[in-house]
Write an enzyme that holds these catalytic residues in place. Structure first.
Site, short mmCIF file in Angstrom:
data_model
loop_
_atom_site.label_atom_id
_atom_site.label_comp_id
_atom_site.label_asym_id
_atom_site.label_seq_id
_atom_site.Cartn_x
_atom_site.Cartn_y
_atom_site.Cartn_z
N PHE A 135 1.11 -1.10 0.31
CA PHE A 135 -0.04 -0.12 0.28
C PHE A 135 1.01 1.24 -0.02
O PHE A 135 1.59 1.38 0.53
CB PHE A 135 -0.35 -0.22 0.94
CG PHE A 135 -1.68 0.62 1.12
CD1 PHE A 135 -2.99 1.13 0.16
CD2 PHE A 135 -1.76 1.95 1.30
CE1 PHE A 135 -3.94 1.75 0.33
CE2 PHE A 135 -2.56 3.54 1.69
CZ PHE A 135 -3.12 3.00 0.90
N ASP A 220 9.46 2.41 1.98
CA ASP A 220 8.62 3.17 2.28
C ASP A 220 8.20 2.68 3.59
O ASP A 220 7.71 1.72 4.15
CB ASP A 220 7.14 2.96 1.59
CG ASP A 220 6.02 3.59 1.60
OD1 ASP A 220 6.04 4.05 2.66
OD2 ASP A 220 4.75 3.41 1.15
N LYS A 249 3.07 9.56 8.32
CA LYS A 249 1.83 9.31 9.98
C LYS A 249 2.76 9.59 10.59
O LYS A 249 2.71 11.13 11.25
CB LYS A 249 2.29 7.60 9.50
CG LYS A 249 1.15 7.25 8.40
CD LYS A 249 0.96 5.91 9.04
CE LYS A 249 -0.26 5.08 7.85
NZ LYS A 249 -1.33 5.24 8.46
C1 LIG Z 1 3.24 2.76 4.26
C2 LIG Z 1 2.22 3.42 3.41
N1 LIG Z 1 2.62 4.23 2.72
C3 LIG Z 1 1.74 5.68 2.26
C4 LIG Z 1 0.48 5.36 2.99
C5 LIG Z 1 -0.49 7.03 2.97
O1 LIG Z 1 -0.58 7.76 3.07
P1 LIG Z 1 -1.35 8.56 3.15
O2 LIG Z 1 -2.61 8.14 3.59
O3 LIG Z 1 -0.30 10.05 4.38
O4 LIG Z 1 -1.54 9.63 2.08
C6 LIG Z 1 0.19 4.98 3.79
C7 LIG Z 1 -0.78 4.83 5.15
O5 LIG Z 1 -1.56 3.88 5.29
C8 LIG Z 1 0.85 3.90 4.26
O6 LIG Z 1 0.64 2.97 5.25
#
Ligand SMILES: Cc1ncc(COP(=O)(O)O)c(C=O)c1O
Length: 395
Positions: A135, A220, A249
């Site tokens: 994700f 990520d 986050k």
């Molecule tokens: C690993 C990861 N990358 C990207 C995101 C996307 O972040 P945002 O919701 O701040 O756009 C999330 C959100 O849950 C995530 O867990």
């Protein structure tokens, strides 16, 4: 349904089925609803409020900053963002920063950076390999990067250039690599995809492959970073260094922010090639600096590691007691509990009734992402509520 919840149904696009609870206040690991009822919060703004709700160090930093300078634009230098970049880079293996406003936006920027890298160093290569079950966010390009069909299908045709290869399988990455590949982008531990922990040697093998091919490794760490998995960054536990890392986050205790950090060798943006109005906003940066300083000075990541082990041990005892629990897994305070059927929503509601907030990860799994500052008392309280909730369902 309360009046506020009725109004929400009237005014909002129906993009999510919310838990029927309106939160109005938070302090530490506790939140209160509109009727003044108290809850122990193991959702934590989706792994955001790492120091708990309204941590005094962050509140003070934000109050001071909003009274001083709220926004200035990146046309000028501003001190909070420079201090933030310095502390992030001093405590990671990366050399250069770009600040954004969310996780998806940080990942978009990282993908753009990888394409510039491909243009400069790899003969115009532009493809990015990502993992199934990953994700990476909700923008169109990050939906393409996200290796889950349910997020992709409503939005075809998707931007091209993202290849989803099986997670935790180095051969799948090798097979997906072509002369068009400029980067591999992975979560060290998949959060939204199910708290999926790869084999110990997986990231090392990916790192070695990226080195062999001269392509970038983007990690990520939007969910795993800032202490969540028991070290400041999850990559530290796998003996690898990424070329690029994204954060969001937990970085600013709940003030929206995102960050791209890169090695000098991967910092190939030229002036004008990327930018943001709000990215690097002084208030968000002051909140992030205060958050990081507190986490580093108080070894909050170490507490997350210890408390994660404590929580997982307690959940394993529940697994021994309740036969319908099929798995307990996690690292630090990113923990999942899986069932043999789709009862996660019922367990969530039974916990809610008893004063504990948890996250439904999948129809058959819950996720726990408590503040990283919890102690044994809070973990015991959560385990006891969960025990009662599970008993109420099994009876
Ligand atoms: C690993 C990861 N990358 C990207 C995101 C996307 O972040 P945002 O919701 O701040 O756009 C999330 C959100 O849950 C995530 O867990």
């Amino acid at each position: 349904m309360s009046r506020w919840q009725e109004l929400e149904h009237q005014y909002f696009m129906h993009t999510i089925d919310r838990v029927p609870l309106t939160l109005v206040r938070g302090r530490g690991a506790r939140v209160w609803d509109e009727d003044g009822r108290e809850y122990l919060d193991f959702v934590c703004g989706w792994a955001v409020n790492s120091l708990g709700h309204c941590p005094p160090a962050v509140v003070n930093a934000v109050v001071e900053q909003v009274q001083t300078l709220i926004q200035a634009s990146n046309q000028f230098y501003t001190i909070p963002q420079i201090r933030l970049a310095e502390i992030l880079l001093q405590h990671s293996c990366l050399d250069k920063a770009f600040l954004a406003n969310s996780g998806a936006e940080a990942n978009e920027g990282a993908a753009k950076l990888a394409r510039r890298y491909g243009e400069h160093r790899l003969d115009g290569a532009y493809e990015i390999i990502t993992a199934t079950g990953s994700f990476h966010g909700r923008t169109l390009a990050m939906v393409a990067a996200t290796g889950q069909r349910k997020f992709q299908e409503p939005y075809v045709p998707l931007p091209s250039g993202f290849i989803n290869a099986e997670y935790n399988n180095i051969e799948a990455i090798k097979a997906a690599t072509t002369d068009k590949t400029c980067a591999v982008m992975l979560e060290p531990i998949q959060g939204e995809g199910g708290v999926n922990i790869p084999d110990d040697d997986y990231l090392k093998a990916v790192r070695a492959w990226c080195d062999e091919k001269g392509i970038l490794l983007i990690l990520d760490e939007i969910q795993t970073g800032i202490g969540r998995t028991g070290t400041l960054f999850a990559y530290e536990q796998y003996g690898v260094e990424p070329d690029v890392m994204t954060l969001a986050k937990g970085l600013a205790s709940g003030i929206p922010i995102g960050a791209i950090l890169a090695k000098d060798s991967a910092s190939v943006f030229a002036p004008g090639e990327h930018g943001s109005t709000f990215g690097g906003n002084p208030v968000a940066c002051a909140a992030a600096y205060a958050t990081l300083e507190f986490i580093i000075d108080n070894d909050v990541a170490g507490n997350a590691k210890r408390m994660g082990q404590y929580l997982i041990a307690g959940l394993k005892r529940l697994k021994d007691k309740f036969r319908f629990i099929t798995d307990v897994r996690g690292r630090g305070l990113l923990v999942a509990l899986e069932f043999d059927s789709d009862i996660a929503q019922s367990v969530l509601m039974a916990c809610l009734d008893r004063g504990l907030l948890v996250n439904r990860l999948k129809p058959n799994a819950l996720r726990f992402m408590p503040p990283l500052i919890i102690g044994e008392a809070e973990a015991d309280e959560a385990l006891s509520i969960l025990d009662k909730a599970l008993s109420s369902l099994s009876g």
